[in-house]
Design an enzyme around this catalytic site. Structure first.
Site, PDB file in Angstrom:
ATOM      1  N   PHE A  44       0.857  -1.189   0.000  1.00 45.27           N
ATOM      2  CA  PHE A  44       0.000   0.000   0.000  1.00 45.27           C
ATOM      3  C   PHE A  44       0.890   1.234   0.000  1.00 45.27           C
ATOM      4  O   PHE A  44       1.650   1.457   0.940  1.00 45.27           O
ATOM      5  CB  PHE A  44      -0.958   0.042   1.204  1.00 45.27           C
ATOM      6  N   ASP A 129       9.463   2.888   1.644  1.00 48.46           N
ATOM      7  CA  ASP A 129       8.313   3.711   2.000  1.00 48.46           C
ATOM      8  C   ASP A 129       8.076   3.535   3.503  1.00 48.46           C
ATOM      9  O   ASP A 129       7.538   2.527   3.945  1.00 48.46           O
ATOM     10  CB  ASP A 129       7.085   3.272   1.186  1.00 48.46           C
ATOM     11  N   LYS A 158       2.959  11.385   7.029  1.00 47.48           N
ATOM     12  CA  LYS A 158       2.169  11.295   8.269  1.00 47.48           C
ATOM     13  C   LYS A 158       2.856  11.957   9.463  1.00 47.48           C
ATOM     14  O   LYS A 158       2.760  13.157   9.659  1.00 47.48           O
ATOM     15  CB  LYS A 158       1.852   9.823   8.595  1.00 47.48           C
TER      16      LYS A 158
END
Ligand code: PLP
Length: 304
Positions: A44, A129, A158
């Site tokens: 994801f 990531d 984030k």
């Protein structure tokens, strides 16, 4: 090193893909349009067209075609399968060092180190990531520290701004950054806007001053031990896994959301991951009373 700032995490993943493709074209002599990047099953990396194009989860990409080519997916954690996908057009490997949305998956030990070796052997860029697992989440500042290796490209989002304002970054060494991007060849209107960067610098200070990675390690260990105890008495739990404050509780019947709703009835917010796993990912500033709050509710929902 240099950092290129964007807004949402997905934008920095796209920036990394551009960098790897350009590296393949410019440095490896891969014909433009033939560059390939290896990704992983259950990945994801966000929800824009190129990114969902290489998702192996149908719901993220169905109906959004035509999809972007140039990606090959290997089973997560499998070095042998990764090497089989490498050919003369491979320019990069894009991987989450631990998978969040994909089911809170921790790869086998030495997987990340093995990827580093493969990337060096075949002259391809290794891109991590860490949008979900970076900035202290797993008990180290960066997830790659668990295996003592350094990726060529690191993507953060984030928590990089304390989750307050949109900020994401792609970090790489100066020579790769300068090779791939000249002023004007990449950027966005709000990418790197001063308020977001100020929030980012403040969040990094807080993370360091309050020793949040160390806290995540210690509190996460205590919380995981308590969850393991609950799991040993629960008829519903298949497996508990995680590091630091990144913990997944996989359900035997694959019905994690049902249990998340029960937790919500008890005023605890938890999401599922890939349908089968409850994701326990509290703020890194969580205190002992709040850990007890979580544990009491998990006990009620999973055992009573
Ligand atoms: C590992 C990973 N990469 C990328 C993204 C996308 O980030 P954003 O939602 O900020 O675009 C996420 C979001 O959950 C993520 O967990």
């Amino acid at each position: 090193n240099k950092a290129l700032c964007k807004n949402g995490g997905v934008e920095s993943v796209e920036t990394a893909i551009k960098l790897a493709r350009f590296y393949g074209f410019k440095e490896k002599g891969i014909p433009d349009g033939k560059q390939e990047i290896i990704v992983y099953d259950n990945n994801f990396h966000g929800r824009m067209i190129t990114i969902v194009s290489f998702s192996t989860t149908q719901k993220y990409k169905e109906g959004f075609g035509p999809l972007t080519p140039g990606f090959k997916s290997a089973p997560y954690g499998n070095l042998e399968a990764t090497e089989k996908l490498i050919n003369e057009n491979t320019c990069g490997i894009l991987v989450e060092p631990m998978q969040g949305e994909g089911g809170m998956n921790i790869p086998p030990k030495e997987f990340l180190k093995g990827l580093r070796e493969l990337a060096d052997k075949h002259n391809i860029l290794l891109m991590f990531d860490e949008i979900q697992v970076g900035m202290g989440r797993t008990g180290k500042t960066f997830c790659f520290e668990h295996e003592n290796i350094i990726p060529d490209v690191l993507i953060l989002g984030k928590a990089i701004s304390g989750g307050l304002v949109p900020l994401s970054v792609m970090v790489t060494n100066s020579s790769l950054m300068d090779m791939a991007f000249k002023p004007g060849s990449d950027g966005s209107t709000f990418g790197g806007y001063p308020m977001a960067c100020a929030a980012g610098l403040a969040a990094i200070d807080v993370m360091k001053n309050e020793k949040l990675p160390e806290k995540s390690y210690a509190t996460g260990k205590m919380l995981k031990d308590k969850i393991l105890d609950i799991a040993s008495r629960s008829p519903h739990v298949k497996e508990v896994r995680g590091m630091g404050l990144f913990i997944g509780i996989e359900m035997k019947e694959g019905d994690a959301m049902k249990f998340c709703h029960k937790l919500l009835d008890l005023d605890m917010l938890a999401n599922d991951s890939h349908g089968h796993t409850i994701r326990i990912s509290p703020p890194l500033i969580i205190n002992d009373d709040e850990v007890d709050y979580i544990v009491e509710r998990l006990e009620k929902v999973l055992v009573d």
